[in-house]
Design an enzyme around this catalytic site. Structure first.
Site, mmCIF file in Angstrom:
data_model
loop_
_atom_site.group_PDB
_atom_site.id
_atom_site.type_symbol
_atom_site.label_atom_id
_atom_site.label_comp_id
_atom_site.label_asym_id
_atom_site.label_seq_id
_atom_site.Cartn_x
_atom_site.Cartn_y
_atom_site.Cartn_z
ATOM 1 N N HIS A 151 -3.231 4.683 -8.581
ATOM 2 C CA HIS A 151 -3.971 5.520 -7.650
ATOM 3 C C HIS A 151 -4.738 6.538 -8.490
ATOM 4 O O HIS A 151 -4.125 7.291 -9.254
ATOM 5 C CB HIS A 151 -3.019 6.295 -6.731
ATOM 6 C CG HIS A 151 -2.187 5.438 -5.842
ATOM 7 N ND1 HIS A 151 -2.492 5.238 -4.517
ATOM 8 C CD2 HIS A 151 -1.055 4.748 -6.092
ATOM 9 C CE1 HIS A 151 -1.573 4.455 -3.974
ATOM 10 N NE2 HIS A 151 -0.680 4.141 -4.908
ATOM 11 N N ARG A 155 -11.711 1.655 -2.864
ATOM 12 C CA ARG A 155 -11.292 2.835 -2.117
ATOM 13 C C ARG A 155 -10.044 2.520 -1.281
ATOM 14 O O ARG A 155 -9.945 1.463 -0.664
ATOM 15 C CB ARG A 155 -12.400 3.328 -1.207
ATOM 16 C CG ARG A 155 -13.640 3.714 -1.989
ATOM 17 C CD ARG A 155 -14.374 4.900 -1.428
ATOM 18 N NE ARG A 155 -15.548 5.140 -2.241
ATOM 19 C CZ ARG A 155 -15.572 5.866 -3.355
ATOM 20 N NH1 ARG A 155 -14.471 6.440 -3.778
ATOM 21 N NH2 ARG A 155 -16.677 6.025 -4.050
ATOM 22 N N GLU A 204 4.311 0.268 -1.679
ATOM 23 C CA GLU A 204 4.175 -0.492 -0.437
ATOM 24 C C GLU A 204 3.645 -1.894 -0.669
ATOM 25 O O GLU A 204 3.988 -2.823 0.048
ATOM 26 C CB GLU A 204 3.280 0.257 0.546
ATOM 27 C CG GLU A 204 3.867 1.587 0.992
ATOM 28 C CD GLU A 204 2.924 2.391 1.866
ATOM 29 O OE1 GLU A 204 1.777 1.949 2.120
ATOM 30 O OE2 GLU A 204 3.326 3.485 2.299
ATOM 31 N N VAL A 205 2.768 -2.048 -1.649
ATOM 32 C CA VAL A 205 2.222 -3.360 -2.004
ATOM 33 C C VAL A 205 2.756 -3.689 -3.382
ATOM 34 O O VAL A 205 2.519 -2.938 -4.338
ATOM 35 C CB VAL A 205 0.676 -3.351 -1.988
ATOM 36 C CG1 VAL A 205 0.132 -4.705 -2.417
ATOM 37 C CG2 VAL A 205 0.149 -2.965 -0.605
ATOM 38 N N HIS A 251 -0.552 -1.185 -9.010
ATOM 39 C CA HIS A 251 -1.831 -0.512 -8.786
ATOM 40 C C HIS A 251 -1.719 0.956 -9.180
ATOM 41 O O HIS A 251 -0.698 1.589 -8.971
ATOM 42 C CB HIS A 251 -2.295 -0.649 -7.333
ATOM 43 C CG HIS A 251 -1.294 -0.259 -6.300
ATOM 44 N ND1 HIS A 251 -0.184 -1.031 -5.984
ATOM 45 C CD2 HIS A 251 -1.220 0.823 -5.483
ATOM 46 C CE1 HIS A 251 0.507 -0.441 -5.035
ATOM 47 N NE2 HIS A 251 -0.096 0.698 -4.716
ATOM 48 N N ASN A 305 3.248 4.069 -8.303
ATOM 49 C CA ASN A 305 4.510 4.052 -7.580
ATOM 50 C C ASN A 305 5.181 2.721 -7.911
ATOM 51 O O ASN A 305 4.570 1.668 -7.757
ATOM 52 C CB ASN A 305 4.283 4.149 -6.066
ATOM 53 C CG ASN A 305 3.673 5.470 -5.667
ATOM 54 O OD1 ASN A 305 4.023 6.510 -6.208
ATOM 55 N ND2 ASN A 305 2.752 5.435 -4.721
#
Length: 116
Positions: free
Chosen positions: A102, A30, A95-96, A100, A87
């Site tokens: 989402h 999450r 941002e990381v 990943h 992204n």
């Protein structure tokens, strides 16, 4: 493992998170700042900085996609629909820098982008 990478540290068990799905090659958890009723991040356990790097490993890319679909199904999102979003890079808001996906849903999500 990149010892400076937040998501690598999650994979290593150094940072607690709410895991909702896990395979040998992926982990889904999450988001701590959800943007929808359901907001789960799906990552490969191996570090890839972005989707371009992930695409160079088709098996790993397929694993992330399959895990994203499994999360959507487990979260009850398949009937009404959901969004899977990557992204990539600073212009896209990454941002990381560990690739990943989402998985977003559980409510109407609105347009993909705001009108400029």
């Amino acid at each position: 493992m990149d010892t400076e990478c937040l998501f690598c540290r999650i994979v290593a068990g150094e940072i607690p998170t709410t895991v909702v799905h896990e395979t040998d090659t992926t982990i889904a958890f999450r988001d701590i700042d959800p943007k929808a009723a359901v907001h789960v991040l799906v990552i490969p356990k191996t570090h890839y900085p972005d989707i371009v790097a992930l695409a160079a490993d088709p098996a790993a890319a397929a694993d992330v996609l399959a895990a994203s679909a499994a999360v959507a199904e487990a979260e009850g999102l398949t009937a009404d629909g959901f969004r899977v979003l990557f992204n990539t890079g600073p212009y896209a808001g990454q941002e990381v820098f560990h690739v990943h996906a989402h998985v977003l849903g559980g409510e109407p999500l609105g347009p993909m982008l705001a009108i400029r």
